[in-house]
Write a protein that holds these residues in place. Structure first.
Motif, PDB file in Angstrom:
ATOM      1  N   GLU A  85      -5.210  27.278 -20.963  1.00 42.68           N
ATOM      2  CA  GLU A  85      -4.385  26.546 -21.916  1.00 42.68           C
ATOM      3  C   GLU A  85      -4.805  26.925 -23.328  1.00 42.68           C
ATOM      4  OE1 GLU A  85      -3.227  21.961 -23.255  1.00 42.68           O
ATOM      5  OE2 GLU A  85      -5.010  22.312 -22.047  1.00 42.68           O
ATOM      6  N   THR A  86      -3.829  26.984 -24.240  1.00 41.98           N
ATOM      7  CA  THR A  86      -4.121  27.181 -25.656  1.00 41.98           C
ATOM      8  C   THR A  86      -3.850  25.876 -26.383  1.00 41.98           C
ATOM      9  OG1 THR A  86      -2.978  29.295 -25.273  1.00 41.98           O
ATOM     10  CG2 THR A  86      -3.895  28.925 -27.436  1.00 41.98           C
ATOM     11  N   ARG A 103       0.198  28.345 -23.091  1.00 46.08           N
ATOM     12  CA  ARG A 103      -0.714  29.312 -22.483  1.00 46.08           C
ATOM     13  C   ARG A 103      -0.411  30.686 -23.064  1.00 46.08           C
ATOM     14  NH1 ARG A 103      -0.382  29.173 -16.332  1.00 46.08           N
ATOM     15  NH2 ARG A 103      -1.880  27.484 -16.615  1.00 46.08           N
ATOM     16  N   GLN A 105       3.130  29.197 -18.494  1.00 44.78           N
ATOM     17  CA  GLN A 105       2.552  27.858 -18.448  1.00 44.78           C
ATOM     18  C   GLN A 105       3.363  26.958 -17.516  1.00 44.78           C
ATOM     19  OE1 GLN A 105       0.078  26.154 -18.462  1.00 44.78           O
ATOM     20  NE2 GLN A 105      -0.322  25.218 -20.436  1.00 44.78           N
ATOM     21  N   PHE A 148      -0.152  22.644 -15.173  1.00 43.28           N
ATOM     22  CA  PHE A 148      -1.228  23.622 -15.337  1.00 43.28           C
ATOM     23  C   PHE A 148      -1.494  24.429 -14.059  1.00 43.28           C
ATOM     24  CE2 PHE A 148      -2.358  20.319 -18.496  1.00 43.28           C
ATOM     25  CZ  PHE A 148      -2.271  21.095 -19.638  1.00 43.28           C
ATOM     26  N   GLN A 168     -10.987  29.787 -17.651  1.00 43.15           N
ATOM     27  CA  GLN A 168     -10.742  28.463 -17.084  1.00 43.15           C
ATOM     28  C   GLN A 168     -12.075  27.811 -16.735  1.00 43.15           C
ATOM     29  OE1 GLN A 168      -7.761  27.338 -13.717  1.00 43.15           O
ATOM     30  NE2 GLN A 168      -9.786  27.214 -12.783  1.00 43.15           N
ATOM     31  N   TYR A 183      -1.205  34.890 -22.715  1.00 40.01           N
ATOM     32  CA  TYR A 183      -1.653  35.913 -21.773  1.00 40.01           C
ATOM     33  C   TYR A 183      -1.235  37.288 -22.281  1.00 40.01           C
ATOM     34  CZ  TYR A 183       3.133  35.027 -20.100  1.00 40.01           C
ATOM     35  OH  TYR A 183       4.493  34.821 -20.022  1.00 40.01           O
TER      36      TYR A 183
END
Length: 540
Positions: free
Chosen positions: A283-284, A513, A524, A528, A63, A515
């Motif tokens: 975020e992707t 998002r 997500q 955000f 981030q 992970y």
């Protein structure tokens, strides 16, 4: 909130006239609990994942680490994601659209939305052991209503509590009753206050706050231990604080959470993930959504009103001419901007910044695409030879969208250039660029977005748009509790924005998002948000 009104809304949701998300946002913002709202739909509220988490561990998050400031001046959710470990909120906005009590236990709003009763959650303490009380709530509301405070975006959200002569909280606006009741008396109706309590600049600070969020106590379970702008931040569990939220959210299980800044290039985020240097990303975006899937990580998606706008600042020529602004809109096709700028992952928008997911949305039809008419307007304005330089940040989707817009302006016969500014410096002057792109995050209500970005005195009014009729209609809309009735006025507001050519607002973003499968609580969020106390590793 009248139970009869809640029952009517629930019936509309059950028979499909109202989406579940719209119902949940409407009902909970006016005082119905999330459990009761779900109950009216014949459903159970979603269970939290707290039982799946094991104790301990360090979680690493990709981030951006931005310079911090007074929370009421926060302009990016990344700031709040770090300080949310210790600076908490009165209200929490959930992934499903509900507004749930946090430091508040609940609230009531009268029929005309001019009187609020806020009930403070009992048993909450600051990290030094002192009780959190109604006086603390009143103190924060007073701070938010200070229009003289630099960059205070909260003031534009609380105009109904502010004395126009002093630019401060009205003397009769807030009444404290004991330790657990705060009464608000509004000078005009406003149904947006509860949703505004959940927004990321609304972090609650103590009464001795000196302006530095890193040097203050909080009510949350973590404390800051490291903060280097542009590099990394870290928070650790405050083992000396008996956190109130354990009974509500389950215990905060992680020992340490690290936020690591890899810049704005998604390639560097993927490199860190594939090397095992991070456990989740903020975020992707773009093509990297599919690339991240190759890691075997979890992919989480959120439906949002998040978007990008391309806007001319009306304090700069030639963007003070409505013909020029309309020409830019007419020369750009929003469907193409969605496809080329965001790989089609979202919905086409209509140049007015109110989304179908907003309960008060009005469908005024699609925006027009007419390059020939665009050039006619530009010639009429005497600006056929003007060079339009679109400024954007150097990331993936915002850069791509700006590139596509510039190409379409050229196809229409206009002269267009591009300037890409590094992320480290782009936001220093984001409200002053003559023609640039800005991404806007999700907000629960359409009137919130318009109040933040387009009201004449709004702190985030980057377009310099000022329209008395718009301001008057917006103020009236803020006082209407029923979203269907409010949408009638919203149609007027949306039409004004589009006819004035205020922004090119091409699409609504689906956000993603990724992970690691071992991580819990990282889904997500539409805004955000990252909630440190809900993060953890899967119990084994």
């Amino acid at each position: 909130m009248r139970h009869s009104h809640a029952l009517t809304l629930a019936a509309e949701a059950v028979d499909g006239r109202l989406s579940r998300r719209e119902f949940l946002t409407r009902a909970t913002s006016l005082g119905l609990t999330a459990g009761a709202a779900y109950g009216l739909l014949g459903l159970s509220a979603p269970a939290r994942a707290q039982e799946q988490r094991q104790d301990g561990g360090t979680l690493r998050i990709q981030q951006g680490v931005r310079a911090l400031k007074d929370p009421r001046a926060y302009d990016w959710p990344q700031m709040a994601n770090v300080t949310r470990g210790w600076l908490e909120y009165l209200v929490r906005y959930e992934r499903d659209g509900t507004l749930t009590p946090m430091l508040l236990e609940g609230w009531e709003i009268d029929e005309d939305a001019t009187a609020y009763v806020l009930r403070v959650r009992p048993g909450v303490t600051w990290s030094d052991g002192t009780p959190f009380t109604a006086e603390d709530v009143a103190f924060n509301i007073r701070r938010w209503c200070d229009r003289t405070a630099e960059e205070n975006s909260m003031a534009s959200r609380f105009a109904a509590l502010i004395d126009a002569d002093t630019d401060q909280l009205r003397e009769d606006a807030v009444t404290v009753e004991g330790d657990d009741i705060v009464r608000l008396s509004l000078s005009f109706p406003d149904v947006t206050l509860i949703a505004s309590f959940s927004d990321f600049p609304a972090a609650i600070v103590p009464q001795d706050f000196d302006g530095d969020p890193l040097e203050t106590k909080g009510t949350g379970p973590y404390r800051p231990v490291e903060y280097e702008v542009g590099a990394r931040a870290a928070i650790e569990k405050n083992t000396e604080h008996d956190w109130w939220g354990t009974d509500v959210y389950g215990p905060a299980t992680l020992d340490r959470i690290e936020f690591i800044d890899y810049g704005t290039d998604p390639a560097s985020w993927f490199a860190a993930a594939s090397a095992g240097d991070v456990d989740m990303v903020f975020e992707t975006v773009g093509e990297y959504i599919d690339i991240f899937d190759t890691l075997g990580w979890e992919r989480s998606e959120a439906l949002t009103s998040g978007t990008l706008v391309i806007r001319g600042n009306q304090n700069h020529e030639p963007y003070d001419d409505v013909r020029v602004r309309r020409a830019l809109q007419l020369a750009t096709d929003n469907t193409t901007l969605l496809e080329l700028g965001y790989s089609g992952r979202g919905e086409v928008a209509a140049n007015h910044h109110v989304a179908p997911v907003h309960p008060d949305y009005a469908d005024i039809g699609p925006s027009d695409y007419d390059p020939d008419r665009a050039m006619d307007l530009l010639k009429e304005a005497g600006q056929a030879d003007h060079v339009f330089e679109i400024i954007s940040i150097d990331d993936d989707w915002r850069r791509n969208t700006a590139d596509a817009a510039a190409a379409m302006l050229r196809d229409a016969g206009m002269r267009a250039e591009r300037r890409v500014v590094p992320g480290a410096t782009y936001w220093d002057n984001w409200t002053e660029y003559p023609l640039s792109t800005t991404d806007w995050g999700h907000r629960p209500l359409g009137v919130q977005i318009l109040s933040l970005g387009y009201k004449s005195d709004a702190a985030w009014n980057e377009t310099a748009f000022s329209n008395e009729a718009f301001d008057s209609i917006l103020r009236e809309a803020q006082g209407i509790a029923d979203a269907d009735a409010r949408s009638l006025l919203m149609a007027q507001l949306e039409t004004i924005l589009r006819e004035e050519g205020v922004v090119i607002q091409p699409y609504w973003r689906a956000t993603y998002r990724h992970y690691d499968v071992s991580v819990v609580g990282a889904e997500q969020h539409p805004s955000f948000e990252i909630h440190p106390y809900e993060l953890g590793f899967v119990r084994v």
